[in-house]
Design a protein around this motif. Structure first.
Motif, short mmCIF file in Angstrom:
data_model
loop_
_atom_site.label_atom_id
_atom_site.label_comp_id
_atom_site.label_asym_id
_atom_site.label_seq_id
_atom_site.Cartn_x
_atom_site.Cartn_y
_atom_site.Cartn_z
N ARG A 1 17.37 48.68 -15.04
CA ARG A 1 16.10 49.44 -15.16
C ARG A 1 15.00 48.80 -14.30
NH1 ARG A 1 20.05 51.19 -18.41
NH2 ARG A 1 19.43 52.24 -20.35
N THR A 2 15.33 48.47 -13.06
CA THR A 2 14.34 47.85 -12.17
C THR A 2 14.38 48.52 -10.79
OG1 THR A 2 15.95 46.15 -11.55
CG2 THR A 2 14.39 45.59 -13.30
N GLU A 3 14.45 49.82 -10.76
CA GLU A 3 14.66 50.53 -9.49
C GLU A 3 13.50 50.34 -8.51
OE1 GLU A 3 17.02 53.66 -12.27
OE2 GLU A 3 14.92 53.96 -11.71
N LEU A 4 12.26 50.46 -8.98
CA LEU A 4 11.12 50.28 -8.09
C LEU A 4 10.89 48.80 -7.78
CD1 LEU A 4 8.56 52.88 -9.52
CD2 LEU A 4 10.06 53.11 -7.54
N LEU A 5 11.17 47.93 -8.73
CA LEU A 5 11.03 46.49 -8.47
C LEU A 5 11.99 46.05 -7.37
CD1 LEU A 5 9.66 43.84 -9.38
CD2 LEU A 5 11.59 43.52 -10.96
N MET A 6 13.13 46.70 -7.27
CA MET A 6 14.11 46.35 -6.24
C MET A 6 13.53 46.50 -4.85
SD MET A 6 17.07 45.30 -5.49
CE MET A 6 17.70 45.13 -3.82
#
Length: 361
Positions: A278-283
């Motif tokens: 659940r870290t798609e934008l953080l990636m």
């Protein structure tokens, strides 16, 4: 923690030992890299260097992952393979197969173009769709599935929901973007492997932190609802160890290249980890180097088509600095530093979010 260390160590050892064997086999078979004619002149000396070394990365990460669970079972541990971990590994492996076909065609036809754009896109599409459909299944006792149909930063953003069909489309875009971004980065000896190891190491920390502060285990506002965080940490550790072992032979001057086999597989792994943690934008922050490389290609094409002039001497971005006179090793080390800064900054944002929501209180 023991499973994570075993996975990383076994994967690294397997990768270090398997890669020289592949160098000998691929050299005998004539599986050498073709070089772009319009590329930097210094790269022409690399023509014929064995490629498809990504096979070692894929085999090593499976060996590390499998061994860690076998040891856990033999010692009475409860760390078992999970849907999340297996899906991420299968996503990376599926894209690695697409990359292997691409590399093999390049070798057989002795050109720097393998699968055409349509064939590669179809391959990525099929793998992404299978992953997306399965990632929304296999709910656990908390009704958590490996991935969520919500967009996420450090956790799900409740007001942004894709729905089932929307998630499949989003998954394809993410898988295609990250696999191509890592592929663009793989243009200098060890550049993509070193940067990937840093990104994967960051996900070892993130996944283990999520496990330590899982909502089913702790009572705090900043806990994490992730289906299998510990197993995802094992996957990330195995892939990181495989990259480090491969770097022993891939660092400049490279004895073997990972090829599309490795770069597409690693891109799939980071895409899968971003969705399952659940870290798609953080990636986008953690993998900032990959983003820069991909954006440089997009900008180069856009500017050239509109003005007939080149924005950079050559894209991807690392070639711009080579043509500006930087030594290849200088470009590699400085880009590794950029990758490390992006990974640390992303990890800092992850921790800051946990603190902001009352973590540790």
């Amino acid at each position: 923690m023991k499973s994570i260390l075993i996975a990383a160590a076994i994967a690294m050892v397997v990768s270090i030992l398997l890669t020289p064997y592949l160098i000998r086999v691929f050299s005998r078979q004539g599986f050498g890299q073709e070089i772009r004619e319009e590329g930097p002149q210094g790269h022409k000396a690399k023509r014929g260097t064995p490629t498809m070394g990504g096979v070692a990365i894929i085999v090593a990460m499976w060996a590390g992952y499998g061994t860690s669970h076998i040891v856990s079972a033999m010692t009475g541990g409860r760390d078992t393979p999970t849907a999340s971990g297996l899906l991420v590994l299968l996503l990376g492996t599926g894209l690695g197969i697409v990359g292997f076909l691409d590399d093999f065609i390049k070798i057989r036809k002795q050109r720097n173009l393998g699968l055409n754009k349509t064939a590669k896109m179809v391959g990525q599409l099929v793998v992404a769709i299978v992953f997306a459909i399965l990632a929304l299944r296999f709910p656990d006792e908390r009704d958590l599935t490996p991935a969520s149909d919500h967009l996420s930063f450090v956790r799900d953003i409740a007001i942004v929901s894709f729905g089932g069909i929307g998630f499949i489309v989003f998954c394809y875009l993410a898988v295609s973007a990250w696999s191509n971004a890592v592929n663009f980065t793989d243009g200098l000896d060890g550049l993509a492997g070193g940067a990937s190891a840093m990104v994967l190491g960051t996900y070892v920390v993130i996944s283990f932190w999520q496990f330590s502060h899982d909502c089913s285990r702790v009572r705090e506002a900043a806990c994490f609802d992730v289906r299998d965080p510990l197993d995802l940490a094992v996957v990330a550790a195995a892939a990181m160890g495989a990259c480090i072992g491969f770097l022993w032979w891939n660092a400049a001057p490279a004895k073997i290249f990972m090829g599309d086999t490795g770069s597409l597989a690693l891109g799939g792994l980071v895409a899968g980890l971003s969705m399952t943690t659940r870290t798609e934008l953080l990636m986008i922050v953690i993998g900032g180097l990959f983003v820069v490389e991909m954006v440089s290609v997009v900008l180069q094409i856009a500017v050239f088509r509109t003005t007939r002039r080149r924005l950079f001497r050559m894209a991807p971005f690392h070639h711009h600095f080579e043509l500006a006179g930087w030594a290849e090793t200088t470009v590699i080390i400085r880009f590794w530093l950029l990758a490390g800064v992006c990974a640390m900054f992303g990890l800092g944002l992850f921790y800051a979010d946990w603190l902001a929501l009352g973590g540790g209180v």
